[in-house]
Design an enzyme around this catalytic site. Sequence first.
Site, PDB file in Angstrom:
ATOM      1  N   ASP A  98      33.768  40.404  44.704  1.00  0.00           N
ATOM      2  CA  ASP A  98      34.012  40.731  43.299  1.00  0.00           C
ATOM      3  C   ASP A  98      35.574  41.050  43.154  1.00  0.00           C
ATOM      4  O   ASP A  98      35.821  42.299  43.590  1.00  0.00           O
ATOM      5  CB  ASP A  98      32.993  41.793  42.903  1.00  0.00           C
ATOM      6  CG  ASP A  98      32.918  42.092  41.352  1.00  0.00           C
ATOM      7  OD1 ASP A  98      33.644  41.313  40.731  1.00  0.00           O
ATOM      8  OD2 ASP A  98      32.348  43.197  40.857  1.00  0.00           O
TER       9      ASP A  98
ATOM     10  N   MET B  66      30.145  50.517  33.880  1.00  0.00           N
ATOM     11  CA  MET B  66      31.235  51.505  34.313  1.00  0.00           C
ATOM     12  C   MET B  66      30.975  52.847  33.508  1.00  0.00           C
ATOM     13  O   MET B  66      30.934  52.838  32.278  1.00  0.00           O
ATOM     14  CB  MET B  66      32.719  50.936  34.066  1.00  0.00           C
ATOM     15  CG  MET B  66      32.934  49.607  34.668  1.00  0.00           C
ATOM     16  SD  MET B  66      34.485  49.012  34.185  1.00  0.00           S
ATOM     17  CE  MET B  66      34.683  47.597  35.206  1.00  0.00           C
TER      18      MET B  66
ATOM     19  N   HIS C 127      25.776  45.521  38.593  1.00  0.00           N
ATOM     20  CA  HIS C 127      26.591  46.141  39.174  1.00  0.00           C
ATOM     21  C   HIS C 127      26.974  47.482  38.759  1.00  0.00           C
ATOM     22  O   HIS C 127      27.521  47.428  37.523  1.00  0.00           O
ATOM     23  CB  HIS C 127      28.047  45.239  39.616  1.00  0.00           C
ATOM     24  CG  HIS C 127      28.992  46.047  40.361  1.00  0.00           C
ATOM     25  ND1 HIS C 127      30.466  45.408  40.369  1.00  0.00           N
ATOM     26  CD2 HIS C 127      29.105  47.235  41.413  1.00  0.00           C
ATOM     27  CE1 HIS C 127      31.321  46.176  41.106  1.00  0.00           C
ATOM     28  NE2 HIS C 127      30.245  47.101  41.458  1.00  0.00           N
TER      29      HIS C 127
ATOM     30  N   HIS D 132      26.805  38.213  35.946  1.00  0.00           N
ATOM     31  CA  HIS D 132      27.254  39.495  36.529  1.00  0.00           C
ATOM     32  C   HIS D 132      27.594  40.343  35.544  1.00  0.00           C
ATOM     33  O   HIS D 132      28.326  40.244  34.459  1.00  0.00           O
ATOM     34  CB  HIS D 132      28.480  39.380  37.456  1.00  0.00           C
ATOM     35  CG  HIS D 132      28.884  40.461  38.227  1.00  0.00           C
ATOM     36  ND1 HIS D 132      28.322  40.896  39.504  1.00  0.00           N
ATOM     37  CD2 HIS D 132      29.952  41.277  38.021  1.00  0.00           C
ATOM     38  CE1 HIS D 132      29.003  41.977  39.984  1.00  0.00           C
ATOM     39  NE2 HIS D 132      29.915  42.201  39.060  1.00  0.00           N
TER      40      HIS D 132
ATOM     41  N   ASP E 177      28.767  44.282  34.727  1.00  0.00           N
ATOM     42  CA  ASP E 177      29.491  45.439  35.050  1.00  0.00           C
ATOM     43  C   ASP E 177      29.226  46.918  34.251  1.00  0.00           C
ATOM     44  O   ASP E 177      29.680  46.855  33.102  1.00  0.00           O
ATOM     45  CB  ASP E 177      30.850  45.155  35.310  1.00  0.00           C
ATOM     46  CG  ASP E 177      31.344  44.296  36.242  1.00  0.00           C
ATOM     47  OD1 ASP E 177      30.900  44.385  37.404  1.00  0.00           O
ATOM     48  OD2 ASP E 177      32.250  43.386  36.114  1.00  0.00           O
TER      49      ASP E 177
ATOM     50  N   MET F  36      28.743  50.766  38.543  1.00  0.00           N
ATOM     51  CA  MET F  36      30.183  51.346  39.002  1.00  0.00           C
ATOM     52  C   MET F  36      29.753  52.934  38.581  1.00  0.00           C
ATOM     53  O   MET F  36      30.395  53.202  37.296  1.00  0.00           O
ATOM     54  CB  MET F  36      31.341  50.892  38.809  1.00  0.00           C
ATOM     55  CG  MET F  36      31.465  49.796  39.552  1.00  0.00           C
ATOM     56  SD  MET F  36      32.581  48.389  38.689  1.00  0.00           S
ATOM     57  CE  MET F  36      31.573  47.533  37.800  1.00  0.00           C
TER      58      MET F  36
ATOM     59  N   MET G 285      33.844  44.637  47.407  1.00  0.00           N
ATOM     60  CA  MET G 285      35.016  44.540  46.336  1.00  0.00           C
ATOM     61  C   MET G 285      36.279  44.005  46.873  1.00  0.00           C
ATOM     62  O   MET G 285      36.730  44.674  47.855  1.00  0.00           O
ATOM     63  CB  MET G 285      35.087  46.249  45.848  1.00  0.00           C
ATOM     64  CG  MET G 285      33.934  46.838  44.857  1.00  0.00           C
ATOM     65  SD  MET G 285      33.365  45.436  43.670  1.00  0.00           S
ATOM     66  CE  MET G 285      34.902  45.479  42.568  1.00  0.00           C
TER      67      MET G 285
ATOM     68  N   SER H   6      31.411  37.301  35.426  1.00  0.00           N
ATOM     69  CA  SER H   6      31.142  38.443  35.054  1.00  0.00           C
ATOM     70  C   SER H   6      31.755  38.797  33.658  1.00  0.00           C
ATOM     71  O   SER H   6      32.481  38.293  32.909  1.00  0.00           O
ATOM     72  CB  SER H   6      32.246  39.538  35.702  1.00  0.00           C
ATOM     73  OG  SER H   6      32.408  40.669  35.214  1.00  0.00           O
TER      74      SER H   6
HETATM   75  C1  DX5 Z   1      35.755  44.948  38.694  1.00  0.00           C
HETATM   76  C2  DX5 Z   1      34.667  44.328  38.081  1.00  0.00           C
HETATM   77  C3  DX5 Z   1      34.629  42.743  38.286  1.00  0.00           C
HETATM   78  C4  DX5 Z   1      35.431  42.104  37.297  1.00  0.00           C
HETATM   79  C5  DX5 Z   1      35.841  41.154  38.042  1.00  0.00           C
HETATM   80  O1  DX5 Z   1      35.650  46.396  38.722  1.00  0.00           O
HETATM   81  O2  DX5 Z   1      33.517  44.828  39.039  1.00  0.00           O
HETATM   82  O3  DX5 Z   1      33.014  42.253  38.251  1.00  0.00           O
HETATM   83  O4  DX5 Z   1      34.760  42.076  35.886  1.00  0.00           O
HETATM   84  O5  DX5 Z   1      36.947  40.388  37.161  1.00  0.00           O
HETATM   85  P1  DX5 Z   1      37.974  39.390  37.465  1.00  0.00           P
HETATM   86  O6  DX5 Z   1      37.120  38.255  38.411  1.00  0.00           O
HETATM   87  O7  DX5 Z   1      38.862  39.008  36.416  1.00  0.00           O
HETATM   88  O8  DX5 Z   1      38.735  40.170  38.774  1.00  0.00           O
HETATM   89 ZN    ZN Z   2      31.477  43.689  39.382  1.00  0.00          ZN
END
Ligand code: DX5
Ligand code: ZN
Length: 219
Positions: A178, A40, A69, A36, A38, A71, A140, A11
């Site tokens: 994740d 947000m 991903h 990956h 993310d 969010m 998650m 990620s």
């Molecule tokens: C959290 C993200 C993850 C995050 C994971 O909301 O969706 O993808 O980057 O990070 P680690 O592996 O450090 O928990």
């Molecule tokens: Zn993620």
Amino acid sequence: MKTQNILVSPSILSADHANIQTEIEKINTCGADWIHVDIMDGVFVPNMSFGLPIVKAVKKHAKLPLDVHLMMVNPQNYAQRYIDAGADILTIHYEAENHLHRAVWQIKNAGVKAGVALNPATPISLLEEIIQDLDLVLIMTVNPGFGGQKFIENSYSKIMRCKDLILKRNSSALIEVDGGVDNLNAKQLADAGVDVLVAGSYVFGAKDYAENVKLLKVK
Ligand code: DX5
Ligand code: ZN
């Protein structure tokens, strides 16, 4: 999608964003399988990350599939733009979309793999009527929004329930987890039925990314 070996999807939330090209080049050659990404929105989760311009920049240098991903609330409104930006697998949250079936088919009809993510408190049983349409279920294992959080231990039984549902419905969906993934829980996750491990801080916090990716794949 069927797989024998565990796939690793680092990620880039935990990457050095000032040197994103170098980071992506390192990930291309470290033995990882996907990247990956993310997204947000500051509404669905209490944090913001980055958006379309960064995804396009990452895509320019990526030699691995982009595992995006989302969010965000109402992901259907943005799905096509993230597909155009380079998503190869696009995952939306069950909790964020009122019209999940339509959103999933919008993604699949655009020619990319469709995933649905579940927050820790959302049960697997809610996927019963959609599992056969999915390419991926993202479980998650932390509450989404931040990297570096602690893995939620009761995720193992949830993964097993997901595996049962996939087999029962003859679905080809992969199971991805994740949050809080590292060398200490990777094997137990694989044994529970996980196909894809997302890892942020565990990969990007390492001196040698390849070494840590290898440790995640140890059987
Ligand atoms: C959290 C993200 C993850 C995050 C994971 O909301 O969706 O993808 O980057 O990070 P680690 O592996 O450090 O928990
Ligand atoms: Zn993620």
